[in-house]
Design a protein around this motif. Sequence first.
Motif, PDB file in Angstrom:
ATOM      1  N   ARG A 106     -25.672   1.415 -20.839  1.00  0.00           N
ATOM      2  CA  ARG A 106     -26.487   0.451 -20.108  1.00  0.00           C
ATOM      3  C   ARG A 106     -26.481  -0.912 -20.815  1.00  0.00           C
ATOM      4  NH1 ARG A 106     -31.070   1.075 -16.791  1.00  0.00           N
ATOM      5  NH2 ARG A 106     -31.009   3.326 -17.201  1.00  0.00           N
ATOM      6  N   LYS A 107     -26.652  -0.895 -22.133  1.00  0.00           N
ATOM      7  CA  LYS A 107     -26.700  -2.146 -22.892  1.00  0.00           C
ATOM      8  C   LYS A 107     -25.387  -2.908 -22.760  1.00  0.00           C
ATOM      9  CE  LYS A 107     -29.974  -0.481 -26.377  1.00  0.00           C
ATOM     10  NZ  LYS A 107     -30.150  -0.111 -27.816  1.00  0.00           N
ATOM     11  N   SER A 108     -24.266  -2.186 -22.830  1.00  0.00           N
ATOM     12  CA  SER A 108     -22.968  -2.861 -22.732  1.00  0.00           C
ATOM     13  C   SER A 108     -22.794  -3.514 -21.374  1.00  0.00           C
ATOM     14  CB  SER A 108     -21.833  -1.862 -22.973  1.00  0.00           C
ATOM     15  OG  SER A 108     -21.782  -1.464 -24.322  1.00  0.00           O
ATOM     16  N   MET A 109     -23.157  -2.820 -20.302  1.00  0.00           N
ATOM     17  CA  MET A 109     -22.964  -3.370 -18.958  1.00  0.00           C
ATOM     18  C   MET A 109     -23.832  -4.603 -18.722  1.00  0.00           C
ATOM     19  SD  MET A 109     -22.336  -0.190 -16.346  1.00  0.00           S
ATOM     20  CE  MET A 109     -23.762   0.755 -16.846  1.00  0.00           C
ATOM     21  N   ILE A 110     -24.994  -4.640 -19.351  1.00  0.00           N
ATOM     22  CA  ILE A 110     -25.900  -5.772 -19.161  1.00  0.00           C
ATOM     23  C   ILE A 110     -25.591  -6.915 -20.116  1.00  0.00           C
ATOM     24  CG2 ILE A 110     -28.317  -6.498 -19.350  1.00  0.00           C
ATOM     25  CD1 ILE A 110     -29.138  -3.754 -18.359  1.00  0.00           C
ATOM     26  N   GLN A 111     -25.245  -6.575 -21.361  1.00  0.00           N
ATOM     27  CA  GLN A 111     -25.164  -7.597 -22.401  1.00  0.00           C
ATOM     28  C   GLN A 111     -23.748  -8.052 -22.747  1.00  0.00           C
ATOM     29  OE1 GLN A 111     -27.320  -6.061 -25.792  1.00  0.00           O
ATOM     30  NE2 GLN A 111     -29.197  -5.699 -24.617  1.00  0.00           N
ATOM     31  N   ARG A 112     -22.751  -7.188 -22.563  1.00  0.00           N
ATOM     32  CA  ARG A 112     -21.410  -7.538 -23.026  1.00  0.00           C
ATOM     33  C   ARG A 112     -20.578  -8.116 -21.880  1.00  0.00           C
ATOM     34  NH1 ARG A 112     -19.264  -6.278 -27.696  1.00  0.00           N
ATOM     35  NH2 ARG A 112     -20.642  -4.520 -28.106  1.00  0.00           N
ATOM     36  N   THR A 113     -19.976  -9.261 -22.116  1.00  0.00           N
ATOM     37  CA  THR A 113     -19.220  -9.979 -21.092  1.00  0.00           C
ATOM     38  C   THR A 113     -18.050  -9.141 -20.568  1.00  0.00           C
ATOM     39  OG1 THR A 113     -19.771 -12.094 -22.117  1.00  0.00           O
ATOM     40  CG2 THR A 113     -17.914 -12.081 -20.586  1.00  0.00           C
ATOM     41  N   GLY A 114     -17.962  -9.013 -19.257  1.00  0.00           N
ATOM     42  CA  GLY A 114     -16.822  -8.360 -18.612  1.00  0.00           C
ATOM     43  C   GLY A 114     -16.954  -6.870 -18.405  1.00  0.00           C
ATOM     44  N   VAL A 115     -17.915  -6.200 -19.062  1.00  0.00           N
ATOM     45  CA  VAL A 115     -18.014  -4.736 -18.954  1.00  0.00           C
ATOM     46  C   VAL A 115     -18.400  -4.315 -17.542  1.00  0.00           C
ATOM     47  CG1 VAL A 115     -19.247  -2.685 -19.755  1.00  0.00           C
ATOM     48  CG2 VAL A 115     -18.539  -4.428 -21.397  1.00  0.00           C
ATOM     49  N   LEU A 116     -19.356  -5.006 -16.944  1.00  0.00           N
ATOM     50  CA  LEU A 116     -19.790  -4.631 -15.599  1.00  0.00           C
ATOM     51  C   LEU A 116     -18.667  -4.826 -14.586  1.00  0.00           C
ATOM     52  CD1 LEU A 116     -22.202  -3.586 -13.982  1.00  0.00           C
ATOM     53  CD2 LEU A 116     -22.880  -5.958 -13.577  1.00  0.00           C
ATOM     54  N   GLU A 117     -17.928  -5.914 -14.704  1.00  0.00           N
ATOM     55  CA  GLU A 117     -16.822  -6.184 -13.780  1.00  0.00           C
ATOM     56  C   GLU A 117     -15.710  -5.143 -13.944  1.00  0.00           C
ATOM     57  OE1 GLU A 117     -18.278  -8.343 -15.749  1.00  0.00           O
ATOM     58  OE2 GLU A 117     -19.229  -9.745 -14.341  1.00  0.00           O
ATOM     59  N   THR A 118     -15.396  -4.782 -15.188  1.00  0.00           N
ATOM     60  CA  THR A 118     -14.373  -3.766 -15.434  1.00  0.00           C
ATOM     61  C   THR A 118     -14.822  -2.408 -14.910  1.00  0.00           C
ATOM     62  OG1 THR A 118     -13.533  -4.935 -17.390  1.00  0.00           O
ATOM     63  CG2 THR A 118     -13.046  -2.589 -17.231  1.00  0.00           C
ATOM     64  N   THR A 119     -16.089  -2.100 -15.110  1.00  0.00           N
ATOM     65  CA  THR A 119     -16.641  -0.848 -14.587  1.00  0.00           C
ATOM     66  C   THR A 119     -16.501  -0.800 -13.071  1.00  0.00           C
ATOM     67  OG1 THR A 119     -18.241  -0.769 -16.400  1.00  0.00           O
ATOM     68  CG2 THR A 119     -18.698   0.599 -14.478  1.00  0.00           C
ATOM     69  N   HIS A 120     -16.757  -1.920 -12.416  1.00  0.00           N
ATOM     70  CA  HIS A 120     -16.640  -1.995 -10.953  1.00  0.00           C
ATOM     71  C   HIS A 120     -15.214  -1.689 -10.504  1.00  0.00           C
ATOM     72  CE1 HIS A 120     -17.201  -4.519  -7.030  1.00  0.00           C
ATOM     73  NE2 HIS A 120     -17.241  -3.226  -6.802  1.00  0.00           N
ATOM     74  N   GLU A 121     -14.235  -2.285 -11.175  1.00  0.00           N
ATOM     75  CA  GLU A 121     -12.846  -2.059 -10.770  1.00  0.00           C
ATOM     76  C   GLU A 121     -12.427  -0.609 -11.001  1.00  0.00           C
ATOM     77  OE1 GLU A 121      -8.268  -3.623 -11.566  1.00  0.00           O
ATOM     78  OE2 GLU A 121      -9.967  -4.856 -12.205  1.00  0.00           O
ATOM     79  N   ILE A 122     -12.783  -0.055 -12.162  1.00  0.00           N
ATOM     80  CA  ILE A 122     -12.435   1.348 -12.432  1.00  0.00           C
ATOM     81  C   ILE A 122     -13.088   2.256 -11.393  1.00  0.00           C
ATOM     82  CG2 ILE A 122     -12.703   3.249 -14.065  1.00  0.00           C
ATOM     83  CD1 ILE A 122     -12.526   1.204 -16.327  1.00  0.00           C
ATOM     84  N   LEU A 123     -14.346   2.004 -11.092  1.00  0.00           N
ATOM     85  CA  LEU A 123     -15.067   2.823 -10.119  1.00  0.00           C
ATOM     86  C   LEU A 123     -14.421   2.752  -8.742  1.00  0.00           C
ATOM     87  CD1 LEU A 123     -17.472   4.582  -9.331  1.00  0.00           C
ATOM     88  CD2 LEU A 123     -18.816   2.496  -9.025  1.00  0.00           C
ATOM     89  N   GLU A 124     -14.060   1.553  -8.303  1.00  0.00           N
ATOM     90  CA  GLU A 124     -13.446   1.400  -6.985  1.00  0.00           C
ATOM     91  C   GLU A 124     -12.109   2.128  -6.905  1.00  0.00           C
ATOM     92  OE1 GLU A 124     -13.539  -2.573  -5.147  1.00  0.00           O
ATOM     93  OE2 GLU A 124     -15.119  -1.436  -4.131  1.00  0.00           O
ATOM     94  N   ARG A 125     -11.308   2.042  -7.953  1.00  0.00           N
ATOM     95  CA  ARG A 125     -10.014   2.725  -7.961  1.00  0.00           C
ATOM     96  C   ARG A 125     -10.207   4.246  -7.944  1.00  0.00           C
ATOM     97  NH1 ARG A 125      -5.265  -0.047  -9.959  1.00  0.00           N
ATOM     98  NH2 ARG A 125      -5.608  -2.264 -10.328  1.00  0.00           N
ATOM     99  N   LEU A 126     -11.149   4.726  -8.738  1.00  0.00           N
ATOM    100  CA  LEU A 126     -11.428   6.162  -8.758  1.00  0.00           C
ATOM    101  C   LEU A 126     -11.915   6.644  -7.394  1.00  0.00           C
ATOM    102  CD1 LEU A 126     -13.293   6.500 -12.192  1.00  0.00           C
ATOM    103  CD2 LEU A 126     -11.041   7.435 -11.647  1.00  0.00           C
ATOM    104  N   GLU A 127     -12.866   5.928  -6.822  1.00  0.00           N
ATOM    105  CA  GLU A 127     -13.427   6.310  -5.534  1.00  0.00           C
ATOM    106  C   GLU A 127     -12.359   6.349  -4.444  1.00  0.00           C
ATOM    107  OE1 GLU A 127     -17.649   6.228  -4.461  1.00  0.00           O
ATOM    108  OE2 GLU A 127     -16.364   7.775  -5.300  1.00  0.00           O
ATOM    109  N   ALA A 128     -11.522   5.312  -4.418  1.00  0.00           N
ATOM    110  CA  ALA A 128     -10.503   5.228  -3.369  1.00  0.00           C
ATOM    111  C   ALA A 128      -9.516   6.384  -3.465  1.00  0.00           C
ATOM    112  CB  ALA A 128      -9.767   3.894  -3.471  1.00  0.00           C
ATOM    113  N   HIS A 129      -9.108   6.724  -4.684  1.00  0.00           N
ATOM    114  CA  HIS A 129      -8.153   7.822  -4.844  1.00  0.00           C
ATOM    115  C   HIS A 129      -8.796   9.178  -4.565  1.00  0.00           C
ATOM    116  CE1 HIS A 129      -5.063  10.425  -6.395  1.00  0.00           C
ATOM    117  NE2 HIS A 129      -5.901  10.899  -7.304  1.00  0.00           N
TER     118      HIS A 129
END
Length: 396
Positions: free
Chosen positions: A267-290
């Motif tokens: 949680r802390k990384s997604m809120i505080q660290r630059t780019g983590v939330l955006e990267t998480t979004h892309e990984i999630l979308e790719r996983l979901e689609a497949h």
Amino acid sequence: MNLSLQLHLQCTPLHILVKSTTATATATSTRSWSCYASLSIPQPSNVNVLNGSSPLSSERKEIRLGLPSKGRMSNDTLELLKNCQLSVKQVNPRQYVAEIPQLSNLEVWFQRPKDIVRKLLSGDLDLGIVGLDTLSEYGQGNEDLIIVHEALEYGDCRLSLAIPQYGIFENINSLEELSKMPQWTEDKPLRVATGFNYLGPKFMRENGLTHVTFSTADGALEAAPAMGIADAILDLVSSGTTLRENNLKEIEGGTVLESQAVLVASRKSMIQRTGVLETTHEILERLEAHLRAIGQFTVTANMRGSSAEEVAERVLSQPSLSGLQGPTISPVFCKRDGKVTADYYAIVICVPKKALYKSIQQLRAIGGSGVLISPLTYIFDEETPRWRQLLSKLGL
């Protein structure tokens, strides 16, 4: 340099005794106590204490993804990422760090599953893929760990209590029956061998079993009851074949949790660290689609009709032909007597594998012909529901 030490010792009664087969201390009374000590050491002004994280964890710019380093879990994880066009590239197979070229500023770190959980908590990793059993055992419900995707569809198993099929357990088939056996007393508790020393006692407490001891064990737990060093075992089970071959059985109500691979994030990384939330979004979308596309097929067929609406009416009269949101119907043009005309319409629908043959039969029954079948690779939604759930958990 002189340091003054302050030792604070607190003890509370503990009704479930956890023992270790490698511990040097043994219980000397029938009532056990849970004790913990806190050590206060004044620090010199030039010493930094970082609560378990590495000195660079707060300064690093790279996003870190932890993946299992060995075994089937590792192979299945790499295969899944490859199928999502996120192939992991290692310069040297002996190195613990790698990259995914499609995700900039991301480092992949190969770790033991339990270390992935620990390093997510310490801030040394931002994302990880582990089994739910490992996350639950070593994460212990910590609120900083957020499950981003709870069903990656591999690594399926369950954490279950198993007892012998013979002796005093021959007619015991449920957790309730086990708990009511008169044999278990404060002086002679039920002995359980397990490697899950957090989930095991927690499960027993929640189910009202108080006269229980746990011994820490690794490896082939199935031998423990036959050797007389345990009455039962709490271990991961897939098919149950190994249990049966060792004259053990699962019991009703004895399943602690159902487990499979999950994507987890700090949680802390997604809120505080630059780019983590955006990267998480892309990984999630790719996983979901497949994952959504697995076992799905595109079915295309031609059908004679007077209009697209008339053909749609026939298609929608069949229960297996609705597709994702409905059938796609478009005119098939041909040239007859020098004129372009549309006597046929093409129907495109998405059909799950288990309903494929039935769908083809229904298409034929309403006049479909020239049926073409092709597997699907990805199905992208307008927005994945899991992304909205994640944002809600983060309060964003």
